[in-house]
Scaffold this active site. Sequence first.
Site, PDB file in Angstrom:
ATOM      1  N   GLU A   1      30.844  40.750  38.264  1.00  0.00           N
ATOM      2  CA  GLU A   1      30.529  41.513  37.050  1.00  0.00           C
ATOM      3  C   GLU A   1      31.018  40.758  35.833  1.00  0.00           C
ATOM      4  OE1 GLU A   1      32.992  44.777  38.833  1.00  0.00           O
ATOM      5  OE2 GLU A   1      31.528  46.029  37.794  1.00  0.00           O
TER       6      GLU A   1
ATOM      7  N   LYS B   1      33.280  40.380  32.516  1.00  0.00           N
ATOM      8  CA  LYS B   1      34.578  40.899  32.094  1.00  0.00           C
ATOM      9  C   LYS B   1      34.481  41.261  30.625  1.00  0.00           C
ATOM     10  CE  LYS B   1      39.472  39.874  32.041  1.00  0.00           C
ATOM     11  NZ  LYS B   1      39.615  40.812  30.955  1.00  0.00           N
TER      12      LYS B   1
ATOM     13  N   ARG C   1      44.810  52.337  30.189  1.00  0.00           N
ATOM     14  CA  ARG C   1      45.595  51.640  31.192  1.00  0.00           C
ATOM     15  C   ARG C   1      47.096  51.836  31.011  1.00  0.00           C
ATOM     16  NH1 ARG C   1      45.800  45.398  31.398  1.00  0.00           N
ATOM     17  NH2 ARG C   1      48.041  45.704  31.289  1.00  0.00           N
TER      18      ARG C   1
ATOM     19  N   LYS D   1      40.101  37.715  38.060  1.00  0.00           N
ATOM     20  CA  LYS D   1      39.385  37.544  36.795  1.00  0.00           C
ATOM     21  C   LYS D   1      39.170  36.066  36.578  1.00  0.00           C
ATOM     22  CE  LYS D   1      43.638  38.441  34.153  1.00  0.00           C
ATOM     23  NZ  LYS D   1      44.250  39.380  33.204  1.00  0.00           N
TER      24      LYS D   1
END
Lengths: 342, 531
Positions: free
Chosen positions: B226, B228, B248, B399
């Site tokens: 996907e 980021k 978060r 990531k």
Amino acid sequence: MPLLEFTDRGIYCSRADVYIDPWKPVDRALITHGHADHARWGHKKYLCTRLAKPVIRYRLGPSSIETVEYGEERLINGVRFSFHPAGHIIGSAQIRVEFKGEIWVASGDYKIEDDGLATAFEPVKCHTFITESTFGLPVYEWKPQEEVMTSINDWWRANKEAGKVSVLSSYALGKAQRVMHGLDPAIGPVLTHGAVENTNAILRKQGIVLPETKRVVQGMKKKDFEGAMVIAPPSATRSSWMKKFRPFSLGIASGWMTLRGARRRRNADRGFILSDHADWGGLNEAIRATECERVFVTHGYTDIFRRWLIEQGYEAFAESTEFEGEIAEDDDNKDENEDYQA
Amino acid sequence: MRQFAHLFTQLDQTTKTNTKVSALASYFAEASDEDKLWTVAILSHRRPKRSVNTTYLREWGAEFAAVPLWLFEESYHVVGDLAETIALVLPEPEDSSNHSLTYWIQYIRGLKEREEEDRREAVFAAWGQLDKIERFIFNKLITGGFRMGVSQKLMVRALSQYTGIEENKLAHRLMGNWTPDDTTFEDLVLRKDPTEDISRPYPFYLAYPLEDEPETLGSPEDWLIERKWDGIRGQLIVREGELFVWSRGEELVTDKFPEYHPLAEMLPDGTVLDGEIMPYKDNEPLPFNKLQTRIGRKNVTKKVRENAPVVVIVYDLLEWQGEDIRERPMRERRALLEQLMADCDTDGILLLSESIDATDWQNLRDIRERSREHKSEGLMLKHQNSAYKSGRKRGEWWKWKVDPLVIDAVMIYAQRGHGRRANMFTDFTFAVWDGEDLVPFTKAYSGLTDKEFRQITAWVRKNTLERFGPVRSVKREHVFEIAFEGIQRSNRHKSGVALRFPRMSRWRHDKPKEEANTLEDLHQMLEQYES
């Protein structure tokens, strides 16, 4: 022409053609004390106090070093020089310079409290005073030495009970001996890193009485470290040399330990606020006692301290020098900085 | 307060986790329930809010210590912490006292209600009876910035040691929207069956940066790939017809995003989504700073909403029909998520995170390199078999960010660091050439090694040209490579640009200052990459 000038070699008296604590090679250097940023290599002739000489000789190797007693006068080209106790480390001096009734004092590094080892600071009256300002902010305020030593001894005792070796980071020349002097020998043995023990040997040889210490050498066993206090210079406490002491607790004795951040940065378990420099109150008291009108601030929080002095009615200037008391605590990699005092 | 100050000193004197936990556990064993509850609150980001403006505190601190304000400010600059500066400059207290932590917290909260003059007297009265460490804590509580070097996780571990209740149970009990005013230690921590708090989020799963080549991960087909996004990672919860939005930082931010509120009716009960809160307009993400205007606001006005419209780019489904499905494989959660998105009309509030199909890593490398064209930060790689774990974990989620942009710039100003770095120069201003002139365009204060910071500190001390308060202009000599994640137009800066996450990536000892980049280079980057 001013009696003393700030040049790119150091503090210069042109009338006598001598420098005080110069940082570049000169013919004739007057040295306040043996720390590396004040006593440098390469000058032709040195002049310092009798008490300061052995360490300077050890550090610089063979060189032409003349000595004076505290208070003794030397006439150089008609300028009168004398050395007076600065209380910073053993043999450290403020240098008084007099010509035709005008008096300047270059104080090098100094502290006001009598630490029981260095000859105690004596104020010297003058017209112009050259001061450091390593801790020239009102946040720096020292507790009496006795109180600090009590907490160091308490920490040592608690570590011993917890089965840990105490390792105290202190500069090899000055702070290390000051700390040893205040340790309670009933708690356990005092061990030293080689750099500290070498300095001890020189000081003992010149007649200074230091408590019993034992050099840490290869082949020592765990048992030899049990309940011990190890005095080591900062660089050693950051090296693998420390492994042999595990489990240990690391303490640092320094004026910078006033600031939480400075202690956390060094990852020490305990910070003890103990400095061989004057605190805020000490700087102000010292300057007042000289009854001077003019102050030059050389190292530390120079601009801030200068502004403060101007507000107190002094004629004050900030001069840039290469004295570096200020960054000592963080300067890991320059060995020659190892014994700067903070 | 003595017990708490003692605890604080113990925590402050060690870097060892176990020592911290046991100090905290023995504090819990001794402290009153009230004090325990407040300690848990403080250590779980539920500190009391700031009750006195810091400008006043500075003035009062200087006044009480009898030092001029400018000198106080200079000291503050060196110490790097207002509460600590005040604690250090104040004279020794004349009195002492034995009030509890809760007493002082209520005292501080009560300050809000008082008149200014009254408030000053009250603060002076407190300073007059607290010792150095107690004052530091008191000041920290006033300024609302109290941190103790203990994470919530460690606090929970200590609480678990003290209560004998499992850590994960405690963690769950401590989540959600409680304050010490509306609960007790007994109710919050000890009650076996705590009230079902329907707002409770799941812990976020975070990824580490990919350091090895992607080929080490096996076939791309085993991975959900996907884009980021640079927004705010968030969790959307719909339970019992109510919507909760968590960021978060475990902050409940439902109120900040009124445009999400219809989701309470659009999504079925028992749905929890993981996604990115994104400013978004005309099918395109907007720069991150658009969101900052939103977060800082008390009231989200219509104007703010029009200026920074938001969506949620949805990544994952954690709860489905009231069931916690985090243990199911990514592939299965993704299928359910796609189904959910197909079934529900969310009026464009939710966007499904695009799954990038690619069969080889080289192809993906190219896609990653072009991320900036999509206003994206790079790629996310999630193993198709991965469960939704909690916290930052290696192995199954990575990531893979795009390489930063870089520019070579000349250092022109230096400033001392704060706190840990108070006796070094660590904050620098950099400039690029505009003809003969050097135009400042960014500050940076990280990226160098400690050794390099010491080198540059020694250099700054010898090469200062002028001093403006804490800032020194230095000889134009050193060139640094500045790395950054994004570039935007800015009217506030002389250079006309603002960078995102600038840092010093390299000290270009090899480059003379004449060869640093130019303002034109910077503007070209702006044209190309403006995010």
